[in-house]
Design an enzyme around this catalytic site. Structure first.
Site, PDB file in Angstrom:
ATOM      1  N   GLN A 103       0.840  -1.192   0.000  1.00 16.75           N
ATOM      2  CA  GLN A 103       0.000   0.000   0.000  1.00 16.75           C
ATOM      3  C   GLN A 103       0.880   1.248   0.000  1.00 16.75           C
ATOM      4  O   GLN A 103       1.688   1.453   0.907  1.00 16.75           O
ATOM      5  CB  GLN A 103      -0.940   0.023   1.211  1.00 16.75           C
ATOM      6  CG  GLN A 103      -1.999   1.110   1.085  1.00 16.75           C
ATOM      7  CD  GLN A 103      -2.888   1.215   2.296  1.00 16.75           C
ATOM      8  OE1 GLN A 103      -2.422   1.536   3.382  1.00 16.75           O
ATOM      9  NE2 GLN A 103      -4.188   0.990   2.123  1.00 16.75           N
ATOM     10  N   TYR A 184      -6.056  10.723   4.577  1.00 18.33           N
ATOM     11  CA  TYR A 184      -4.662  11.016   4.221  1.00 18.33           C
ATOM     12  C   TYR A 184      -4.616  11.853   2.944  1.00 18.33           C
ATOM     13  O   TYR A 184      -5.638  12.344   2.474  1.00 18.33           O
ATOM     14  CB  TYR A 184      -3.859   9.724   4.126  1.00 18.33           C
ATOM     15  CG  TYR A 184      -3.748   9.019   5.466  1.00 18.33           C
ATOM     16  CD1 TYR A 184      -3.130   9.647   6.555  1.00 18.33           C
ATOM     17  CD2 TYR A 184      -4.290   7.760   5.673  1.00 18.33           C
ATOM     18  CE1 TYR A 184      -3.047   9.036   7.795  1.00 18.33           C
ATOM     19  CE2 TYR A 184      -4.207   7.131   6.910  1.00 18.33           C
ATOM     20  CZ  TYR A 184      -3.589   7.778   7.970  1.00 18.33           C
ATOM     21  OH  TYR A 184      -3.513   7.169   9.187  1.00 18.33           O
ATOM     22  N   ARG A 231      -7.578   2.131  -2.628  1.00 20.94           N
ATOM     23  CA  ARG A 231      -8.447   2.042  -1.455  1.00 20.94           C
ATOM     24  C   ARG A 231      -9.152   3.365  -1.232  1.00 20.94           C
ATOM     25  O   ARG A 231      -8.515   4.428  -1.198  1.00 20.94           O
ATOM     26  CB  ARG A 231      -7.642   1.678  -0.208  1.00 20.94           C
ATOM     27  CG  ARG A 231      -8.535   1.281   0.969  1.00 20.94           C
ATOM     28  CD  ARG A 231      -7.759   1.037   2.234  1.00 20.94           C
ATOM     29  NE  ARG A 231      -8.434   0.068   3.097  1.00 20.94           N
ATOM     30  CZ  ARG A 231      -8.239  -0.030   4.409  1.00 20.94           C
ATOM     31  NH1 ARG A 231      -7.388   0.784   5.028  1.00 20.94           N
ATOM     32  NH2 ARG A 231      -8.873  -0.931   5.125  1.00 20.94           N
ATOM     33  N   GLY A 326      -9.017  -7.087   8.993  1.00 24.00           N
ATOM     34  CA  GLY A 326      -7.912  -6.415   9.642  1.00 24.00           C
ATOM     35  C   GLY A 326      -7.553  -7.014  10.984  1.00 24.00           C
ATOM     36  O   GLY A 326      -6.668  -7.858  11.090  1.00 24.00           O
TER      37      GLY A 326
END
Length: 369
Positions: A103, A184, A231, A326
Protein backbone atom coordinates in the site's frame (compact mmCIF):
# COMPACT_ATOMS: atom_id res chain seq x y z
CA UNK A 1 -22.65 -20.34 -10.66
CA UNK A 2 -22.27 -18.54 -7.33
CA UNK A 3 -18.83 -17.91 -5.90
CA UNK A 4 -17.49 -18.80 -2.47
CA UNK A 5 -15.14 -16.90 -0.19
CA UNK A 6 -12.80 -19.87 -0.56
CA UNK A 7 -12.76 -20.00 -4.37
CA UNK A 8 -9.86 -18.79 -6.52
CA UNK A 9 -10.08 -15.45 -8.33
CA UNK A 10 -8.11 -13.72 -11.04
CA UNK A 11 -7.78 -10.08 -10.02
CA UNK A 12 -6.32 -8.20 -12.97
CA UNK A 13 -2.93 -9.79 -13.60
CA UNK A 14 -2.84 -11.44 -10.16
CA UNK A 15 -4.18 -14.97 -9.63
CA UNK A 16 -5.42 -15.60 -6.09
CA UNK A 17 -6.10 -18.94 -4.41
CA UNK A 18 -9.02 -17.55 -2.37
CA UNK A 19 -10.93 -14.31 -1.75
CA UNK A 20 -9.73 -13.75 1.84
CA UNK A 21 -7.57 -10.61 2.10
CA UNK A 22 -5.35 -9.41 4.91
CA UNK A 23 -6.10 -5.68 5.12
CA UNK A 24 -3.37 -3.05 5.47
CA UNK A 25 -2.51 -2.64 9.16
CA UNK A 26 -0.08 -0.10 10.61
CA UNK A 27 2.00 -1.83 13.30
CA UNK A 28 4.96 0.59 13.78
CA UNK A 29 7.74 -1.98 13.80
CA UNK A 30 10.04 -0.81 11.00
CA UNK A 31 13.74 -0.52 11.78
CA UNK A 32 16.31 2.25 11.30
CA UNK A 33 15.84 4.08 8.03
CA UNK A 34 12.19 2.93 7.96
CA UNK A 35 13.42 -0.45 6.68
CA UNK A 36 11.29 -3.60 7.06
CA UNK A 37 12.82 -5.94 9.64
CA UNK A 38 13.23 -9.69 9.95
CA UNK A 39 10.41 -9.63 12.52
CA UNK A 40 8.13 -8.07 9.91
CA UNK A 41 9.17 -10.76 7.44
CA UNK A 42 8.06 -13.45 9.88
CA UNK A 43 4.77 -11.64 10.59
CA UNK A 44 3.79 -11.61 6.92
CA UNK A 45 5.11 -15.13 6.28
CA UNK A 46 2.86 -16.52 9.03
CA UNK A 47 -0.25 -15.20 7.24
CA UNK A 48 0.78 -15.93 3.64
CA UNK A 49 -0.12 -19.57 3.00
CA UNK A 50 -3.47 -19.49 1.18
CA UNK A 51 -4.37 -22.91 2.61
CA UNK A 52 -4.42 -21.44 6.12
CA UNK A 53 -4.15 -17.68 5.73
CA UNK A 54 -4.84 -15.03 3.11
CA UNK A 55 -5.32 -15.32 -0.62
CA UNK A 56 -3.87 -11.81 -0.78
CA UNK A 57 -1.89 -9.71 1.70
CA UNK A 58 -2.02 -5.92 1.48
CA UNK A 59 0.92 -4.59 3.46
CA UNK A 60 0.80 -1.90 6.06
CA UNK A 61 0.78 1.57 4.51
CA UNK A 62 4.30 2.49 3.38
CA UNK A 63 5.37 6.06 2.67
CA UNK A 64 6.49 6.94 -0.86
CA UNK A 65 9.00 9.54 0.34
CA UNK A 66 10.43 10.94 3.58
CA UNK A 67 7.80 13.71 3.40
CA UNK A 68 5.04 11.10 3.31
CA UNK A 69 5.68 9.75 6.80
CA UNK A 70 3.19 10.46 9.56
CA UNK A 71 3.89 8.01 12.37
CA UNK A 72 6.95 6.63 14.14
CA UNK A 73 8.57 3.47 12.74
CA UNK A 74 6.43 3.01 9.64
CA UNK A 75 8.17 1.47 6.60
CA UNK A 76 8.95 3.26 3.37
CA UNK A 77 9.38 2.30 -0.26
CA UNK A 78 11.83 4.89 -1.58
CA UNK A 79 15.36 3.76 -0.60
CA UNK A 80 17.54 0.83 -1.71
CA UNK A 81 17.63 -0.45 1.87
CA UNK A 82 13.83 -0.44 2.07
CA UNK A 83 13.58 -2.28 -1.25
CA UNK A 84 15.98 -4.93 0.07
CA UNK A 85 13.97 -5.23 3.29
CA UNK A 86 10.71 -5.63 1.41
CA UNK A 87 12.35 -8.19 -0.92
CA UNK A 88 12.91 -10.42 2.10
CA UNK A 89 9.21 -10.07 2.90
CA UNK A 90 7.98 -10.84 -0.61
CA UNK A 91 10.35 -13.80 -0.93
CA UNK A 92 8.96 -15.23 2.33
CA UNK A 93 5.35 -14.70 1.24
CA UNK A 94 5.94 -16.25 -2.17
CA UNK A 95 7.76 -19.13 -0.51
CA UNK A 96 4.48 -19.95 1.25
CA UNK A 97 2.55 -19.74 -2.03
CA UNK A 98 1.01 -16.37 -1.20
CA UNK A 99 0.46 -13.08 -3.03
CA UNK A 100 1.26 -9.64 -1.67
CA UNK A 101 0.76 -6.02 -2.73
CA UNK A 102 2.16 -2.94 -1.02
CA UNK A 103 0.00 0.00 0.00
CA UNK A 104 1.52 3.29 -1.20
CA UNK A 105 1.03 6.08 1.31
CA UNK A 106 1.45 9.79 1.78
CA UNK A 107 -0.16 11.02 4.98
CA UNK A 108 -0.36 14.70 3.99
CA UNK A 109 -1.31 16.79 7.00
CA UNK A 110 -1.54 13.83 9.41
CA UNK A 111 2.08 14.19 10.46
CA UNK A 112 4.45 15.96 12.83
CA UNK A 113 7.51 18.09 12.17
CA UNK A 114 9.67 15.73 14.26
CA UNK A 115 9.07 12.95 11.70
CA UNK A 116 9.88 14.98 8.59
CA UNK A 117 13.23 15.92 7.00
CA UNK A 118 14.77 18.95 8.67
CA UNK A 119 11.64 19.50 10.74
CA UNK A 120 9.68 20.44 7.63
CA UNK A 121 5.98 21.30 7.76
CA UNK A 122 3.63 18.58 6.56
CA UNK A 123 2.06 19.24 3.15
CA UNK A 124 -1.58 18.97 2.18
CA UNK A 125 -4.31 20.33 -0.06
CA UNK A 126 -4.79 23.01 2.59
CA UNK A 127 -2.94 24.95 5.27
CA UNK A 128 -5.64 24.16 7.83
CA UNK A 129 -4.44 21.71 10.52
CA UNK A 130 -6.32 18.54 11.33
CA UNK A 131 -7.80 18.07 14.77
CA UNK A 132 -5.96 14.87 15.57
CA UNK A 133 -2.90 13.21 17.00
CA UNK A 134 -0.08 11.09 15.67
CA UNK A 135 2.47 8.73 17.18
CA UNK A 136 6.00 10.14 17.59
CA UNK A 137 9.00 9.47 19.80
CA UNK A 138 7.65 9.80 23.33
CA UNK A 139 4.04 8.96 22.52
CA UNK A 140 1.03 10.60 20.93
CA UNK A 141 1.14 14.30 20.00
CA UNK A 142 -1.12 16.72 18.11
CA UNK A 143 -0.38 16.79 14.39
CA UNK A 144 1.53 19.80 13.09
CA UNK A 145 0.00 22.56 11.00
CA UNK A 146 0.50 21.85 7.29
CA UNK A 147 1.21 24.06 4.35
CA UNK A 148 -0.72 23.79 1.10
CA UNK A 149 1.24 22.19 -1.73
CA UNK A 150 2.02 24.66 -4.51
CA UNK A 151 0.63 23.74 -7.90
CA UNK A 152 4.15 23.47 -9.30
CA UNK A 153 5.05 20.89 -6.61
CA UNK A 154 2.35 18.43 -7.60
CA UNK A 155 4.20 16.88 -10.60
CA UNK A 156 7.04 15.98 -8.22
CA UNK A 157 4.58 14.35 -5.83
CA UNK A 158 3.09 12.31 -8.67
CA UNK A 159 6.60 11.28 -9.72
CA UNK A 160 7.23 10.04 -6.16
CA UNK A 161 4.20 7.75 -6.44
CA UNK A 162 5.36 6.45 -9.81
CA UNK A 163 8.87 5.80 -8.57
CA UNK A 164 7.56 4.00 -5.48
CA UNK A 165 5.45 1.72 -7.69
CA UNK A 166 8.50 0.85 -9.76
CA UNK A 167 10.54 0.14 -6.65
CA UNK A 168 7.74 -2.10 -5.38
CA UNK A 169 8.15 -4.24 -8.49
CA UNK A 170 11.90 -4.38 -7.84
CA UNK A 171 11.09 -5.57 -4.32
CA UNK A 172 9.09 -8.47 -5.72
CA UNK A 173 5.54 -7.33 -4.98
CA UNK A 174 2.67 -8.68 -7.05
CA UNK A 175 1.16 -5.20 -7.26
CA UNK A 176 0.43 -1.99 -5.38
CA UNK A 177 -2.56 -0.41 -3.69
CA UNK A 178 -2.85 3.38 -3.71
CA UNK A 179 -3.98 4.60 -0.30
CA UNK A 180 -6.67 7.16 -1.07
CA UNK A 181 -8.65 6.66 2.15
CA UNK A 182 -8.80 7.50 5.86
CA UNK A 183 -8.21 11.23 5.59
CA UNK A 184 -4.66 11.02 4.22
CA UNK A 185 -3.22 13.09 1.37
CA UNK A 186 -5.26 11.87 -1.59
CA UNK A 187 -8.48 12.15 0.39
CA UNK A 188 -7.42 15.60 1.58
CA UNK A 189 -7.69 16.59 -2.09
CA UNK A 190 -10.89 14.63 -2.78
CA UNK A 191 -13.14 16.02 -0.05
CA UNK A 192 -14.48 19.56 -0.22
CA UNK A 193 -14.60 19.53 3.59
CA UNK A 194 -10.79 19.70 3.54
CA UNK A 195 -9.76 20.94 0.09
CA UNK A 196 -10.04 24.74 -0.03
CA UNK A 197 -7.81 25.30 -3.07
CA UNK A 198 -8.56 27.66 -5.95
CA UNK A 199 -6.20 26.10 -8.53
CA UNK A 200 -6.75 23.16 -10.90
CA UNK A 201 -6.80 20.77 -7.94
CA UNK A 202 -9.55 22.44 -5.92
CA UNK A 203 -13.14 23.60 -6.13
CA UNK A 204 -15.13 21.46 -8.55
CA UNK A 205 -15.47 17.67 -8.38
CA UNK A 206 -13.42 17.48 -11.56
CA UNK A 207 -10.59 19.41 -9.96
CA UNK A 208 -10.71 17.58 -6.63
CA UNK A 209 -10.54 14.17 -8.32
CA UNK A 210 -7.65 15.28 -10.54
CA UNK A 211 -4.80 14.27 -8.21
CA UNK A 212 -6.20 10.77 -7.68
CA UNK A 213 -6.58 10.34 -11.44
CA UNK A 214 -3.12 11.66 -12.26
CA UNK A 215 -1.42 9.54 -9.58
CA UNK A 216 -3.16 6.39 -10.82
CA UNK A 217 -2.30 7.26 -14.41
CA UNK A 218 1.36 7.53 -13.40
CA UNK A 219 1.35 4.29 -11.41
CA UNK A 220 -0.37 2.29 -14.13
CA UNK A 221 1.98 3.73 -16.75
CA UNK A 222 4.82 2.34 -14.63
CA UNK A 223 3.49 -1.12 -13.68
CA UNK A 224 0.18 -1.63 -15.51
CA UNK A 225 -3.44 -1.38 -14.42
CA UNK A 226 -3.64 -5.13 -13.84
CA UNK A 227 -1.26 -4.81 -10.89
CA UNK A 228 -2.78 -1.65 -9.41
CA UNK A 229 -5.56 -1.21 -6.87
CA UNK A 230 -6.93 1.73 -4.92
CA UNK A 231 -8.45 2.04 -1.46
CA UNK A 232 -11.32 4.46 -0.83
CA UNK A 233 -13.34 5.32 2.28
CA UNK A 234 -16.17 7.57 1.07
CA UNK A 235 -17.76 8.41 4.44
CA UNK A 236 -15.16 7.61 7.10
CA UNK A 237 -14.46 10.46 9.51
CA UNK A 238 -10.93 9.21 10.21
CA UNK A 239 -8.21 11.80 10.82
CA UNK A 240 -10.63 14.73 11.01
CA UNK A 241 -11.94 14.12 7.49
CA UNK A 242 -15.27 15.91 7.49
CA UNK A 243 -17.99 14.58 5.21
CA UNK A 244 -17.86 15.66 1.58
CA UNK A 245 -20.90 17.71 0.57
CA UNK A 246 -21.80 15.05 -2.03
CA UNK A 247 -19.72 11.93 -1.40
CA UNK A 248 -21.70 9.88 -3.90
CA UNK A 249 -20.87 12.28 -6.72
CA UNK A 250 -17.25 12.83 -5.69
CA UNK A 251 -16.27 9.19 -5.31
CA UNK A 252 -18.37 8.11 -8.27
CA UNK A 253 -16.60 10.62 -10.50
CA UNK A 254 -13.24 9.53 -9.08
CA UNK A 255 -13.82 5.93 -10.20
CA UNK A 256 -15.38 7.02 -13.47
CA UNK A 257 -12.21 8.96 -14.31
CA UNK A 258 -9.88 6.05 -13.65
CA UNK A 259 -12.05 3.33 -15.23
CA UNK A 260 -10.07 3.45 -18.51
CA UNK A 261 -6.92 2.44 -16.61
CA UNK A 262 -8.27 -1.08 -16.02
CA UNK A 263 -7.44 -1.26 -12.31
CA UNK A 264 -7.15 -4.75 -10.85
CA UNK A 265 -9.37 -3.90 -7.91
CA UNK A 266 -11.05 -1.26 -5.81
CA UNK A 267 -10.90 -1.68 -2.02
CA UNK A 268 -13.74 0.12 -0.22
CA UNK A 269 -14.05 0.76 3.50
CA UNK A 270 -17.76 0.65 4.27
CA UNK A 271 -18.72 3.12 7.01
CA UNK A 272 -16.15 4.44 9.47
CA UNK A 273 -12.74 2.84 9.30
CA UNK A 274 -12.40 0.65 12.39
CA UNK A 275 -15.79 1.87 13.59
CA UNK A 276 -19.50 1.61 12.84
CA UNK A 277 -20.69 0.67 9.38
CA UNK A 278 -23.85 2.75 9.80
CA UNK A 279 -23.19 6.45 10.51
CA UNK A 280 -26.82 7.58 10.52
CA UNK A 281 -26.57 8.30 14.24
CA UNK A 282 -23.92 10.89 13.34
CA UNK A 283 -26.18 12.42 10.72
CA UNK A 284 -24.41 10.82 7.76
CA UNK A 285 -26.69 9.69 4.95
CA UNK A 286 -26.37 6.08 3.76
CA UNK A 287 -23.85 5.62 0.96
CA UNK A 288 -24.78 3.56 -2.10
CA UNK A 289 -21.79 1.27 -2.58
CA UNK A 290 -23.52 -0.64 -5.39
CA UNK A 291 -23.82 2.58 -7.38
CA UNK A 292 -20.14 3.27 -6.76
CA UNK A 293 -19.24 -0.20 -7.97
CA UNK A 294 -21.02 0.43 -11.25
CA UNK A 295 -18.08 2.67 -12.26
CA UNK A 296 -15.51 -0.15 -11.92
CA UNK A 297 -15.17 -3.28 -14.07
CA UNK A 298 -12.50 -5.09 -12.03
CA UNK A 299 -12.57 -6.91 -8.71
CA UNK A 300 -14.44 -5.34 -5.79
CA UNK A 301 -12.95 -5.68 -2.30
CA UNK A 302 -14.93 -4.76 0.82
CA UNK A 303 -13.73 -4.04 4.32
CA UNK A 304 -14.86 -3.08 7.81
CA UNK A 305 -16.15 -5.32 10.59
CA UNK A 306 -16.87 -8.33 8.40
CA UNK A 307 -17.29 -11.61 10.24
CA UNK A 308 -17.53 -15.06 8.70
CA UNK A 309 -21.29 -15.05 7.89
CA UNK A 310 -21.15 -11.52 6.45
CA UNK A 311 -18.10 -12.29 4.33
CA UNK A 312 -19.47 -15.54 2.99
CA UNK A 313 -22.78 -13.89 2.15
CA UNK A 314 -21.13 -10.92 0.40
CA UNK A 315 -19.19 -13.16 -1.99
CA UNK A 316 -22.04 -15.63 -2.44
CA UNK A 317 -24.51 -12.84 -3.25
CA UNK A 318 -22.06 -11.10 -5.57
CA UNK A 319 -21.93 -7.83 -3.61
CA UNK A 320 -18.16 -8.34 -3.32
CA UNK A 321 -15.44 -10.39 -4.97
CA UNK A 322 -13.06 -10.27 -2.00
CA UNK A 323 -13.33 -9.46 1.70
CA UNK A 324 -10.49 -7.82 3.65
CA UNK A 325 -10.04 -8.56 7.37
CA UNK A 326 -7.91 -6.42 9.64
CA UNK A 327 -7.90 -7.04 13.38
CA UNK A 328 -8.94 -10.66 12.91
CA UNK A 329 -5.74 -11.25 10.93
CA UNK A 330 -3.61 -9.62 13.61
CA UNK A 331 -4.73 -12.14 16.23
CA UNK A 332 -5.18 -15.13 13.93
CA UNK A 333 -2.31 -15.86 11.53
CA UNK A 334 -4.33 -18.83 10.22
CA UNK A 335 -7.55 -16.86 9.84
CA UNK A 336 -8.37 -18.48 6.49
CA UNK A 337 -8.36 -21.91 8.05
CA UNK A 338 -10.43 -20.75 11.02
CA UNK A 339 -13.03 -19.21 8.72
CA UNK A 340 -13.30 -22.38 6.63
CA UNK A 341 -13.72 -24.53 9.72
CA UNK A 342 -15.79 -22.13 11.81
CA UNK A 343 -13.10 -22.46 14.47
CA UNK A 344 -12.80 -20.16 17.51
CA UNK A 345 -10.75 -16.98 17.12
CA UNK A 346 -7.90 -15.75 19.30
CA UNK A 347 -8.64 -12.58 21.30
CA UNK A 348 -6.86 -9.40 20.20
CA UNK A 349 -4.28 -7.79 22.49
CA UNK A 350 -4.94 -4.10 21.82
CA UNK A 351 -2.01 -2.98 23.99
CA UNK A 352 0.49 -4.33 21.45
CA UNK A 353 -1.03 -2.98 18.23
CA UNK A 354 1.40 -0.11 17.69
CA UNK A 355 5.13 -0.60 18.20
CA UNK A 356 6.96 -3.12 20.30
CA UNK A 357 8.50 -6.51 19.68
CA UNK A 358 7.27 -10.02 18.84
CA UNK A 359 4.73 -9.97 21.68
CA UNK A 360 1.28 -9.40 20.21
CA UNK A 361 2.82 -9.55 16.73
CA UNK A 362 4.27 -12.93 15.79
CA UNK A 363 3.35 -14.96 18.90
CA UNK A 364 -0.39 -15.48 18.29
CA UNK A 365 -0.99 -19.24 18.16
CA UNK A 366 -2.27 -21.13 15.14
CA UNK A 367 -4.73 -24.00 15.39
CA UNK A 368 -3.22 -27.30 16.47
CA UNK A 369 -3.92 -30.28 14.20
Amino acid sequence: MTASLYDPLRMGDIALANRIVMAPLTRNRAGAGQVPTQLMTEYYRQRANPETGAGLIVTEASQISPMGQGYLDTPGIYSPEQVAGWKRVTDAVHGEGGKIVIQLWHVGRISHVSLLPGGAQPVSSTNRPANGKTFIAGGFAPVSAPRALRTDEIPGLIADYRRAAGLAMQAGFDGVELHAANGYLIEQFLRDSINDRSDDYGGSVENRTRLLAEVLQAITAEIGGGRTGVRLSPITPSNDAGQDSDAQATYGRALERVAPLGLAYVHVVEGATGGPRDLSAQGVAPFDYAALRAHHRGAWMVNNAYDRPMAEAAVHNGTADLVAFGKLFIANPDLGRRLRQGAPLNPLDTATLYGGDAHGYTDYPALVD
